[in-house]
Enzyme design. Structure first.
Site, PDB file in Angstrom:
ATOM      1  NE  ARG A 238      -4.288  -1.349   0.014  1.00 10.39           N
ATOM      2  CZ  ARG A 238      -4.395  -2.425  -0.764  1.00 10.39           C
ATOM      3  NH1 ARG A 238      -3.395  -2.760  -1.571  1.00 10.39           N
ATOM      4  NH2 ARG A 238      -5.489  -3.149  -0.760  1.00 10.39           N
ATOM      5  CG  ASP A 262       1.566  -2.675  -8.285  1.00 10.40           C
ATOM      6  OD1 ASP A 262       1.469  -2.277  -9.476  1.00 10.40           O
ATOM      7  OD2 ASP A 262       0.692  -3.359  -7.730  1.00 10.40           O
ATOM      8  CD  GLU A 267      -2.903   3.119  -5.119  1.00  6.99           C
ATOM      9  OE1 GLU A 267      -1.707   2.790  -5.018  1.00  6.99           O
ATOM     10  OE2 GLU A 267      -3.827   2.305  -5.259  1.00  6.99           O
ATOM     11  CG  HIS A 299      -2.936  -1.010  -6.724  1.00  5.85           C
ATOM     12  ND1 HIS A 299      -3.322  -0.299  -5.612  1.00  5.85           N
ATOM     13  CD2 HIS A 299      -2.965  -2.312  -6.353  1.00  5.85           C
ATOM     14  CE1 HIS A 299      -3.568  -1.144  -4.618  1.00  5.85           C
ATOM     15  NE2 HIS A 299      -3.362  -2.370  -5.045  1.00  5.85           N
TER      16      HIS A 299
HETATM   17  P1  NAI Z   1      -1.579 -11.047   5.235  1.00  7.91           P
HETATM   18  O1  NAI Z   1      -2.605 -10.520   6.174  1.00  7.91           O
HETATM   19  O2  NAI Z   1      -1.566 -12.491   4.877  1.00  7.91           O
HETATM   20  O3  NAI Z   1      -0.109 -10.657   5.771  1.00  7.91           O
HETATM   21  C1  NAI Z   1       0.235  -9.399   6.269  1.00  7.91           C
HETATM   22  C2  NAI Z   1       1.389  -9.614   7.230  1.00  7.91           C
HETATM   23  O4  NAI Z   1       1.864  -8.331   7.650  1.00  7.91           O
HETATM   24  C3  NAI Z   1       0.988 -10.390   8.494  1.00  7.91           C
HETATM   25  O5  NAI Z   1       1.854 -11.490   8.696  1.00  7.91           O
HETATM   26  C4  NAI Z   1       1.125  -9.356   9.581  1.00  7.91           C
HETATM   27  O6  NAI Z   1       1.494  -9.918  10.826  1.00  7.91           O
HETATM   28  C5  NAI Z   1       2.214  -8.452   9.016  1.00  7.91           C
HETATM   29  N1  NAI Z   1       2.329  -7.185   9.695  1.00  7.91           N
HETATM   30  C6  NAI Z   1       1.390  -6.471  10.359  1.00  7.91           C
HETATM   31  N2  NAI Z   1       1.933  -5.381  10.912  1.00  7.91           N
HETATM   32  C7  NAI Z   1       3.251  -5.385  10.592  1.00  7.91           C
HETATM   33  C8  NAI Z   1       4.349  -4.533  10.885  1.00  7.91           C
HETATM   34  N3  NAI Z   1       4.219  -3.435  11.644  1.00  7.91           N
HETATM   35  N4  NAI Z   1       5.563  -4.852  10.386  1.00  7.91           N
HETATM   36  C9  NAI Z   1       5.725  -5.962   9.635  1.00  7.91           C
HETATM   37  N5  NAI Z   1       4.733  -6.829   9.352  1.00  7.91           N
HETATM   38  C10 NAI Z   1       3.504  -6.533   9.811  1.00  7.91           C
HETATM   39  O7  NAI Z   1      -1.716 -10.149   3.932  1.00  7.91           O
HETATM   40  P2  NAI Z   1      -1.263 -10.494   2.432  1.00  7.91           P
HETATM   41  O8  NAI Z   1      -2.356 -11.230   1.745  1.00  7.91           O
HETATM   42  O9  NAI Z   1       0.088 -11.085   2.445  1.00  7.91           O
HETATM   43  O10 NAI Z   1      -1.223  -9.040   1.787  1.00  7.91           O
HETATM   44  C11 NAI Z   1      -0.302  -8.058   2.233  1.00  7.91           C
HETATM   45  C12 NAI Z   1      -0.710  -6.705   1.681  1.00  7.91           C
HETATM   46  O11 NAI Z   1      -0.545  -6.724   0.267  1.00  7.91           O
HETATM   47  C13 NAI Z   1      -2.200  -6.366   1.879  1.00  7.91           C
HETATM   48  O12 NAI Z   1      -2.409  -5.742   3.138  1.00  7.91           O
HETATM   49  C14 NAI Z   1      -2.471  -5.409   0.755  1.00  7.91           C
HETATM   50  O13 NAI Z   1      -2.309  -4.088   1.223  1.00  7.91           O
HETATM   51  C15 NAI Z   1      -1.380  -5.719  -0.280  1.00  7.91           C
HETATM   52  N6  NAI Z   1      -1.911  -6.211  -1.547  1.00  7.91           N
HETATM   53  C16 NAI Z   1      -1.549  -5.555  -2.703  1.00  7.91           C
HETATM   54  C17 NAI Z   1      -2.009  -5.995  -3.932  1.00  7.91           C
HETATM   55  C18 NAI Z   1      -1.601  -5.328  -5.211  1.00  7.91           C
HETATM   56  O14 NAI Z   1      -2.224  -5.579  -6.262  1.00  7.91           O
HETATM   57  N7  NAI Z   1      -0.566  -4.505  -5.232  1.00  7.91           N
HETATM   58  C19 NAI Z   1      -2.952  -7.117  -4.017  1.00  7.91           C
HETATM   59  C20 NAI Z   1      -3.229  -7.780  -2.753  1.00  7.91           C
HETATM   60  C21 NAI Z   1      -2.733  -7.309  -1.562  1.00  7.91           C
END
Ligand code: NAI
Length: 356
Positions: A238, A262, A267, A299
Site C-alpha cells: 500500500r 506498484d 494513487e 497497482h
Molecule cells: P496477510 O494478512 O496475509 O499478511 C500481512 C502480514 O503483515 C501479516 O503477517 C502481519 O502480521 C504483518 N504485519 C502487520 N503489521 C506489521 C508490521 N508493523 N511490520 C511488519 N509486518 C507486519 O496479507 P497479504 O495477503 O500477504 O497481503 C499483504 C498486503 O498486500 C495487503 O495488506 C495489501 O495491502 C497488499 N496487496 C496488494 C495488492 C496489489 O495488487 N498490489 C494485491 C493484494 C494485496
C-alpha cells in the site's frame, strides 16, 4: 438482492457477472448495477436501492459514506480486494454493517509481480526494450547486479510475503524478515530479525505488510537512513507505507539505489484511469517518474486471470453468506446476533484485522 459495484472496470463486469451467474444458491437473484466511478461522499447516493455495495482499493468508506450507505438501506460492504485500510471498520461495526474482504486470492500473483519489479529495475529490461526499438544496442546504463547471494528483507510475512520468500529463495538469496506476528511458514526460508537489522543488511527490501496506523510511513526519513547504501526498495502493498517526500530525498542523495512501486501514497486520484491528456498536479508522483532508477506501476500486481476469477468468486460467496445469514470466513467486523450476523472464525493472519 441488488448489488451496486463501484469503480467497475470492463474486466470486473466480466468476472463478477460470471461469478454471480454461477453462484449455486442465489444465481439470477443477484441484480448487479455497475458504476464506473469511485464510491465517495459525492457518489454515495447512487447506491440507493441496493442492499449491498462492492468496492475496490480506492473507494473511500469513511464514517460519512458508511452512514449514508446505511441510511440508503445498504447492509453489506463487499471488498473485492485484500486490503481494507479504506474502510472505517469501527463505524461499520457500530452501524451493524456486514463487511467482508477477499483475504487470499492468488498471493503468488502479487509475489510474482514484486519479483518482476525487482528483476526489471535491477537488470533494466524496461530501458533495454525502448532502446532496441530505436536500434540502440549499447549496454551503458543497463548494468545490473546478480541477485544470487544477495540479502532480501521482507517486511510482513503473511500470504504474499511468504510467496515472495519462496521465489527469492529459488534465486539463491539470503532472506531476512520482520513481522510482529512471525509466521512459522517463513522459517523454512529465512530468519526473523528487527526492522533496524533487516534494513541495515538487505540489498532488496520488499514491503508486504498491511497499511494500518502503526505501519503508515514505516519507510520514512529515519528508516531510510538505516538502509544499506544503494539498496532497492519495492512496494507492492500500500502506498501509505512509504513517506514519498522522504523517499524522493533519499533518491536525490543517492542513498537509495532503486525504487519499484506498484502502489503510491496518493494513487486514488490517478490510478486505474487514463490521465495522459491532462496535467498531473501531483509533483511528487511526477518527480518519481523522472528518476532513471524508479519504476512506477499502477497497482496491477493482483491483475492475473486467475486472481480475477478468485476475487469475483469469493466476493459473491461473501454476499451469499450474508444473504443466508451464514458464518462468513472473510468477515471483517464482529456483528451481534441482533445485527443479523453469523459468528466469525478467522485464520492466523486475521488475528490482526480489527486493529483500527
Ligand atoms: P496477510 O494478512 O496475509 O499478511 C500481512 C502480514 O503483515 C501479516 O503477517 C502481519 O502480521 C504483518 N504485519 C502487520 N503489521 C506489521 C508490521 N508493523 N511490520 C511488519 N509486518 C507486519 O496479507 P497479504 O495477503 O500477504 O497481503 C499483504 C498486503 O498486500 C495487503 O495488506 C495489501 O495491502 C497488499 N496487496 C496488494 C495488492 C496489489 O495488487 N498490489 C494485491 C493484494 C494485496
Amino acid at each position: 438482492m441488488k448489488l451496486a459495484v463501484f469503480s467497475a472496470k470492463p474486466y470486473d463486469k466480466v468476472y463478477l457477472t460470471q461469478a454471480a451467474e454461477l453462484a449455486p444458491d442465489t444465481g439470477s437473484n443477484i441484480e448487479i448495477i455497475y458504476h464506473e466511478f469511485v464510491l465517495s461522499s459525492e457518489t454515495v447516493s447512487l447506491a440507493a436501492g441496493a442492499s449491498a455495495v462492492c468496492v475496490f482499493v480506492n473507494d473511500t468508506l469513511t464514517e460519512d459514506v458508511l452512514t449514508s450507505l446505511h441510511s440508503l438501506g445498504v447492509r453489506a460492504i463487499l471488498l473485492r480486494c485484500a486490503g481494507y485500510n479504506n474502510v472505517d471498520l469501527k463505524t461499520a461495526s457500530q452501524l451493524g454493517l456486514f463487511v467482508a474482504n477477499v483475504p487470499a486470492y492468488s498471493p503468488e500473483a502479487v509475489a510474482e509481480f514484486a519479483v518482476a519489479l525487482v528483476q526489471t529495475l535491477n537488470r533494466n529490461t524496461h530501458r533495454a526494450y525502448n532502446r532496441v526499438r530505436e536500434a540502440n544496442f549499447a549496454l551503458d546504463g543497463l548494468l545490473g547486479r546478480t541477485l544470487h547471494g544477495k540479502t532480501v528483507g521482507i517486511i510482513g510475512t503473511g500470504k504474499i510475503g511468504v510467496a515472495f520468500a519462496r521465489i527469492m529463495q529459488g534465486f539463491g538469496c539470503e532472506l531476512l524478515a520482520h513481522d510482529p506476528f512471525p509466521n512459522p511458514e517463513f522459517k523454512k526460508y529465512g530468519e526473523y530479525t528487527t526492522l533496524e537489522n533487516l534494513l541495515s543488511r538487505a540489498d532488496v527490501v520488499s514491503l508486504h505488510c498491511p497499511l494500518l496506523p502503526p505501519t503508515r510511513h514505516i519507510i520514512n526519513e529515519s528508516t531510510l537512513g538505516m538502509m544499506k547504501k544503494n539498496a532497492m526498495l519495492v512496494n507492492t502493498s500500500r502506498g501509505g507505507l512509504i513517506d514519498t517526500k522522504a523517499v524522493i530525498a533519499a533518491l536525490k542523495k543517492q542513498q537509495l539505489g532503486g525504487l519499484a512501486l506498484d502502489v503510491y501514497e496518493h494513487e486514488s486520484a490517478f490510478f486505474y484511469n487514463d490521465h495522459s491528456g491532462t496535467i498531473i498536479e501531483d509533483d511528487d508522483l511526477m518527480r518519481l517518474t523522472t528518476f532513471h532508477n524508479v519504476l512506477v506501476c499502477g497497482h496491477q500486481a493482483f491483475f492475473t486471470e486467475e486472481a480475477l476469477g478468485e476475487i469475483a468468486g469469493a466476493t459473491i460467496r461473501n454476499l451469499t453468506d450474508f444473504v443466508h445469514g451464514r458464518e462468513c470466513q472473510n468477515s471483517l467486523v464482529q456483528l451481534t446476533k441482533e445485527q443479523g450476523a453469523a459468528p466469525i472464525t478467522r485464520g492466523r493472519s486475521d488475528t490482526i484485522p480489527i486493529r483500527i
